[in-house]
Design an enzyme around this catalytic site. Sequence first.
Site, PDB file in Angstrom:
ATOM      1  CE  LYS A 197       0.551   1.548   4.387  1.00 53.68           C
ATOM      2  NZ  LYS A 197       1.141   3.070   4.570  1.00 53.68           N
ATOM      3  N   GLY A 235       7.873   1.348   4.349  1.00 49.91           N
ATOM      4  CA  GLY A 235       6.529   2.214   4.558  1.00 49.91           C
ATOM      5  C   GLY A 235       5.381   1.794   3.549  1.00 49.91           C
ATOM      6  CB  THR A 258       0.252  -6.743   2.898  1.00 49.93           C
ATOM      7  OG1 THR A 258      -0.741  -7.178   1.803  1.00 49.93           O
ATOM      8  CG2 THR A 258       1.622  -6.769   2.360  1.00 49.93           C
ATOM      9  CG  ASP A 281      -0.580   0.205   7.909  1.00 49.36           C
ATOM     10  OD1 ASP A 281      -1.307   1.190   7.751  1.00 49.36           O
ATOM     11  OD2 ASP A 281       0.916   0.342   7.669  1.00 49.36           O
TER      12      ASP A 281
END
Length: 317
Positions: A11, A103, A109, A141
């Site tokens: 992302k 980052g 993920t 995240d």
Amino acid sequence: MRSYKLIAPAKINLYLEIIGDRPDGYHELVMILQSIDLADEIEIHSLSSETIRVHCNHPQVPTDKSNLVYRAAELMATKFPEAFAKYGGVDITVHKHIPVAAGLAGGSTNAAAVLVGIDLLWNLGLTQTELEELGSILGSDVPFCVAGGTVIATGRGEQLSPLPNLDHIYIVLGKYRSLEVSTAWAYKTYRQEYGSTYLRDTNDLASRAAAVHSGSIVKAIVEKDAVAIAQKLHNDLEKVVLPSYPQVLQLRELFASQPSVIGTMMSGSGPSVFALCENQAQAEQVQQQVRQTIPDEDLELFVTRTITHGIQVLGNE
């Protein structure tokens, strides 16, 4: 022995605003998060014994309990002990393509893919919302990485509000392999330097988040106007990271100087920097030009694009 193969996309942040402090020590954020085509592959196999094993092809990625992938499997075993006992443990292999400590939510993920994979492996039948809630236990995240696409994230990043999907905006992404920026350092330094500007009232926090939701960058996303999106990119953490990391600043300035780049910004707490382009040919041209200007092999450069999904299941055996 059952197994699943999953795709775990990276992302980028199209928008990151720090608006306040939280009682839990995190920050109140307003972010626009976007999935990109750069992705890791995760293979999950069932084991006959109640054990968790993690393997990875990248030497910098640990395979013990410090890895978020391991902790994701451990969380599922703890939350669903009967399924763990019935179906056995898991053997997880991570094939890294996303740069490490960049980052780009690479660890998050991967963890999201493990949640999705074990849900399938153990026939749990969890909803996406339930998977996102489990993900929020692991990290800010992870819920987004389960969902993917284009979203506004508030709170510490775990409260998601979907936006219209952005597809096929081309991106050049750069990251120095040897360079790492501590996320904790970036937020702590920002608090020290800019904490006096934080909003204190919960109504003010909600109003600020609502203002971004109704603001110009979201309007540009709804209209799928890549140029307008590029002009509204924003990341508060650049204020503390760029002065402290000259290589990140140099790369950002080099991207900005390319005629085909419509916008550039650091992603998250860095050190990755991305540039938006209007088509693939322009993105490849920018990649080539930057490579010629900075021939340093330590600099990784990728051409990728925005996508509309999070974790994808490739198949099972």
